[in-house]
Scaffold this motif. Sequence first.
Motif, PDB file in Angstrom:
ATOM      1  N   PHE A  74     -14.235  -3.272  44.453  1.00  0.00           N
ATOM      2  CA  PHE A  74     -15.664  -3.035  44.258  1.00  0.00           C
ATOM      3  C   PHE A  74     -16.408  -4.335  44.526  1.00  0.00           C
ATOM      4  CE2 PHE A  74     -13.434  -0.034  41.586  1.00  0.00           C
ATOM      5  CZ  PHE A  74     -14.107   1.158  41.807  1.00  0.00           C
ATOM      6  N   GLU A  75     -17.410  -4.269  45.386  1.00  0.00           N
ATOM      7  CA  GLU A  75     -18.249  -5.418  45.687  1.00  0.00           C
ATOM      8  C   GLU A  75     -19.470  -5.366  44.774  1.00  0.00           C
ATOM      9  OE1 GLU A  75     -19.259  -8.949  47.720  1.00  0.00           O
ATOM     10  OE2 GLU A  75     -17.416  -7.771  47.827  1.00  0.00           O
ATOM     11  N   LEU A  76     -19.586  -6.354  43.900  1.00  0.00           N
ATOM     12  CA  LEU A  76     -20.763  -6.450  43.037  1.00  0.00           C
ATOM     13  C   LEU A  76     -21.703  -7.463  43.672  1.00  0.00           C
ATOM     14  CD1 LEU A  76     -19.248  -6.351  39.437  1.00  0.00           C
ATOM     15  CD2 LEU A  76     -20.143  -4.488  40.833  1.00  0.00           C
ATOM     16  N   ASP A  77     -22.745  -6.959  44.303  1.00  0.00           N
ATOM     17  CA  ASP A  77     -23.658  -7.813  45.064  1.00  0.00           C
ATOM     18  C   ASP A  77     -25.122  -7.547  44.730  1.00  0.00           C
ATOM     19  OD1 ASP A  77     -23.878  -5.318  46.213  1.00  0.00           O
ATOM     20  OD2 ASP A  77     -23.277  -5.953  48.222  1.00  0.00           O
ATOM     21  N   SER A  78     -25.346  -6.905  43.583  1.00  0.00           N
ATOM     22  CA  SER A  78     -26.706  -6.618  43.132  1.00  0.00           C
ATOM     23  C   SER A  78     -26.701  -6.508  41.615  1.00  0.00           C
ATOM     24  CB  SER A  78     -27.181  -5.283  43.736  1.00  0.00           C
ATOM     25  OG  SER A  78     -28.325  -4.809  43.061  1.00  0.00           O
ATOM     26  N   PRO A  79     -27.707  -7.049  40.942  1.00  0.00           N
ATOM     27  CA  PRO A  79     -27.765  -6.897  39.484  1.00  0.00           C
ATOM     28  C   PRO A  79     -28.073  -5.465  39.046  1.00  0.00           C
ATOM     29  CG  PRO A  79     -29.630  -8.193  40.275  1.00  0.00           C
ATOM     30  CD  PRO A  79     -28.749  -7.926  41.459  1.00  0.00           C
ATOM     31  N   ALA A  80     -28.304  -4.569  39.995  1.00  0.00           N
ATOM     32  CA  ALA A  80     -28.508  -3.157  39.670  1.00  0.00           C
ATOM     33  C   ALA A  80     -27.201  -2.365  39.723  1.00  0.00           C
ATOM     34  CB  ALA A  80     -29.531  -2.543  40.619  1.00  0.00           C
ATOM     35  N   LYS A  81     -26.091  -3.017  40.108  1.00  0.00           N
ATOM     36  CA  LYS A  81     -24.777  -2.374  40.121  1.00  0.00           C
ATOM     37  C   LYS A  81     -24.018  -2.769  38.862  1.00  0.00           C
ATOM     38  CE  LYS A  81     -23.684  -2.226  45.066  1.00  0.00           C
ATOM     39  NZ  LYS A  81     -22.710  -2.753  46.061  1.00  0.00           N
ATOM     40  N   CYS A  82     -23.402  -1.790  38.239  1.00  0.00           N
ATOM     41  CA  CYS A  82     -22.622  -2.025  37.026  1.00  0.00           C
ATOM     42  C   CYS A  82     -21.262  -1.353  37.197  1.00  0.00           C
ATOM     43  CB  CYS A  82     -23.357  -1.447  35.820  1.00  0.00           C
ATOM     44  SG  CYS A  82     -22.443  -1.550  34.286  1.00  0.00           S
ATOM     45  N   LEU A  83     -20.196  -2.120  37.098  1.00  0.00           N
ATOM     46  CA  LEU A  83     -18.853  -1.568  37.223  1.00  0.00           C
ATOM     47  C   LEU A  83     -18.273  -1.327  35.839  1.00  0.00           C
ATOM     48  CD1 LEU A  83     -16.480  -0.779  39.082  1.00  0.00           C
ATOM     49  CD2 LEU A  83     -15.655  -3.140  38.825  1.00  0.00           C
ATOM     50  N   ILE A  84     -17.962  -0.068  35.553  1.00  0.00           N
ATOM     51  CA  ILE A  84     -17.307   0.285  34.297  1.00  0.00           C
ATOM     52  C   ILE A  84     -15.803   0.168  34.516  1.00  0.00           C
ATOM     53  CG2 ILE A  84     -16.925   2.076  32.556  1.00  0.00           C
ATOM     54  CD1 ILE A  84     -19.809   0.961  32.642  1.00  0.00           C
ATOM     55  N   ILE A  85     -15.157  -0.654  33.697  1.00  0.00           N
ATOM     56  CA  ILE A  85     -13.721  -0.916  33.801  1.00  0.00           C
ATOM     57  C   ILE A  85     -13.041  -0.321  32.576  1.00  0.00           C
ATOM     58  CG2 ILE A  85     -11.948  -2.703  34.005  1.00  0.00           C
ATOM     59  CD1 ILE A  85     -14.218  -4.554  35.108  1.00  0.00           C
ATOM     60  N   ASP A  86     -12.226   0.703  32.805  1.00  0.00           N
ATOM     61  CA  ASP A  86     -11.512   1.364  31.718  1.00  0.00           C
ATOM     62  C   ASP A  86     -10.371   0.480  31.220  1.00  0.00           C
ATOM     63  OD1 ASP A  86     -13.077   3.690  31.761  1.00  0.00           O
ATOM     64  OD2 ASP A  86     -11.861   4.572  33.358  1.00  0.00           O
ATOM     65  N   PRO A  87      -9.909   0.684  29.995  1.00  0.00           N
ATOM     66  CA  PRO A  87      -8.809  -0.136  29.462  1.00  0.00           C
ATOM     67  C   PRO A  87      -7.570  -0.130  30.361  1.00  0.00           C
ATOM     68  CG  PRO A  87      -9.769   1.167  27.703  1.00  0.00           C
ATOM     69  CD  PRO A  87     -10.400   1.641  28.985  1.00  0.00           C
ATOM     70  N   LYS A  88      -7.267   0.998  30.998  1.00  0.00           N
ATOM     71  CA  LYS A  88      -6.058   1.115  31.827  1.00  0.00           C
ATOM     72  C   LYS A  88      -6.181   0.380  33.159  1.00  0.00           C
ATOM     73  CE  LYS A  88      -7.649   5.381  33.893  1.00  0.00           C
ATOM     74  NZ  LYS A  88      -7.554   6.805  33.935  1.00  0.00           N
ATOM     75  N   ASP A  89      -7.383  -0.094  33.520  1.00  0.00           N
ATOM     76  CA  ASP A  89      -7.609  -0.734  34.811  1.00  0.00           C
ATOM     77  C   ASP A  89      -7.181  -2.197  34.797  1.00  0.00           C
ATOM     78  OD1 ASP A  89      -8.731   1.554  35.994  1.00  0.00           O
ATOM     79  OD2 ASP A  89     -10.716   1.076  35.188  1.00  0.00           O
ATOM     80  N   TRP A  90      -6.052  -2.480  35.441  1.00  0.00           N
ATOM     81  CA  TRP A  90      -5.634  -3.874  35.640  1.00  0.00           C
ATOM     82  C   TRP A  90      -6.579  -4.427  36.696  1.00  0.00           C
ATOM     83  CZ3 TRP A  90      -3.891  -7.327  39.278  1.00  0.00           C
ATOM     84  CH2 TRP A  90      -3.239  -8.466  38.784  1.00  0.00           C
ATOM     85  N   HIS A  91      -7.285  -5.489  36.369  1.00  0.00           N
ATOM     86  CA  HIS A  91      -8.345  -5.964  37.260  1.00  0.00           C
ATOM     87  C   HIS A  91      -8.284  -7.465  37.506  1.00  0.00           C
ATOM     88  CE1 HIS A  91      -9.852  -6.222  33.143  1.00  0.00           C
ATOM     89  NE2 HIS A  91     -10.594  -7.233  33.564  1.00  0.00           N
ATOM     90  N   GLN A  92      -8.773  -7.824  38.685  1.00  0.00           N
ATOM     91  CA  GLN A  92      -8.934  -9.219  39.083  1.00  0.00           C
ATOM     92  C   GLN A  92     -10.318  -9.379  39.697  1.00  0.00           C
ATOM     93  OE1 GLN A  92      -5.603  -9.689  41.886  1.00  0.00           O
ATOM     94  NE2 GLN A  92      -4.716 -11.111  40.419  1.00  0.00           N
ATOM     95  N   MET A  93     -10.918 -10.552  39.472  1.00  0.00           N
ATOM     96  CA  MET A  93     -12.213 -10.863  40.047  1.00  0.00           C
ATOM     97  C   MET A  93     -12.028 -12.040  40.999  1.00  0.00           C
ATOM     98  SD  MET A  93     -12.769  -9.961  36.450  1.00  0.00           S
ATOM     99  CE  MET A  93     -12.859 -11.505  35.703  1.00  0.00           C
TER     100      MET A  93
END
Length: 122
Positions: A74-93
């Motif tokens: 997911f590309e977060l490139d706007s302050p109007a975008k919000c990514l909901i990350i569930d507990p099961k989501d192994w994530h890297q930024m």
Amino acid sequence: MAHLLNLTTFTDKRGNLTVIEKAIPFDIKRIFYIYGVDDSIRGGHRHHQTIQAAICLKGSCTISNNDGKNTENFELDSPAKCLIIDPKDWHQMFNFTPDAILMVLASEYYDEQDYIFENYKA
């Protein structure tokens, strides 16, 4: 699986106003932000309980999520975008622009025992 929300934004000649109230699907207990990131990869974990909402307030970054079945970037490139990350989501930024400010709203207070660092087996 993680998913994007488009936050309500009001725009006129004076600028933009983005509203978070009633958009986040959990009660917020913790807020933190990440900035001044070099070419490092942040995150690298999932949770037992914590749900997160990530908003890049300035600049941009990429968040990769793996729910054990699918991986999606997911590309977060706007302050109007919000990514909901569930507990099961192994994530890297990663891919933070030099000016990036990533704010994260969390459903739980910090608890070291809530973190799972192992990624899913391929």
